[in-house]
Design an enzyme around this catalytic site. Structure first.
Site, short mmCIF file in Angstrom:
data_model
loop_
_atom_site.label_atom_id
_atom_site.label_comp_id
_atom_site.label_asym_id
_atom_site.label_seq_id
_atom_site.Cartn_x
_atom_site.Cartn_y
_atom_site.Cartn_z
N ASP A 114 0.86 -1.19 0.00
CA ASP A 114 0.00 0.00 0.00
C ASP A 114 0.89 1.23 0.00
OD1 ASP A 114 -2.42 -1.37 0.02
OD2 ASP A 114 -2.51 -1.46 2.20
N ASP A 130 -6.74 -1.44 -4.84
CA ASP A 130 -7.84 -1.10 -3.93
C ASP A 130 -8.78 -0.09 -4.58
OD1 ASP A 130 -6.64 -2.72 -1.99
OD2 ASP A 130 -5.62 -1.03 -1.03
#
Length: 176
Positions: A114, A130
């Protein structure tokens, strides 16, 4: 969209996701954080072993299996021809691409990379995959809501027409 077109679309999005993650690991990981727009958004390297907001972080294997099952169900729904809407197909393709991107991370790295951190709200760090999943899911939910509302209005319209026909029949019968 043809099957070949859909496959190319999904593979392109997965390729973009993996390319971004490669650069994040190569260039962002060593420095940790890069201010993109001060006070608004920054890039921050995070190894997410969990799911949303880092939940279930000690269950990476279970999350991988659940992700694969959800991916298979989504692909099945897409190819089963039960869906007639191009918009629904598009949203499912976005979700499939995002799911594949994160599954690749989980299998290859045992965590999801991330890197997008919004600073204007208190929110989790996330990635391109995402975004694909989230945009696909929200557009799909919006589409389904609109579809349900249209169906309800259509049912009410049919009932009202039927009631109108019955009322006219009663009026005609009373005249006789």
């Amino acid at each position: 969209m043809s099957v070949i077109g859909a496959i190319i679309f999904v593979l392109s999005l997965v390729g973009i996701d993996q390319l971004i993650k490669y650069f994040v690991i190569e260039y962002l990981k060593p420095i940790g954080v890069f201010e993109l727009v001060e006070g608004f958004i920054r890039l921050r390297y995070v190894e997410n072993t969990g799911a949303v907001f880092g939940s279930f972080s000690s269950h990476t294997a279970v999350l991988t299996v659940v992700s694969i099952i959800l991916l298979i169900v989504t692909v099945y729904f897409l190819v089963s021809q039960k869906n007639k809407s191009k918009l629904v197909s598009f949203t499912l393709l976005l979700m499939i691409a995002g799911g594949i991107g994160n599954i690749i991370d989980r299998i290859r790295l045992h965590f999801v990379v991330d890197y997008i951190e919004p600073l204007f709200i208190d929110f989790a760090v996330f990635n391109f995959a995402d975004c694909l999943i989230t945009v696909g899911a929200f557009v799909l939910m919006f589409y389904l809501l609109v579809d349900i509302i249209k169906d309800e209005k259509a049912k009410k319209g049919k009932v009202s027409s039927q009631e109108f026909i019955n009322d006219e029949t009663v009026v005609e019968d009373e005249r006789d």
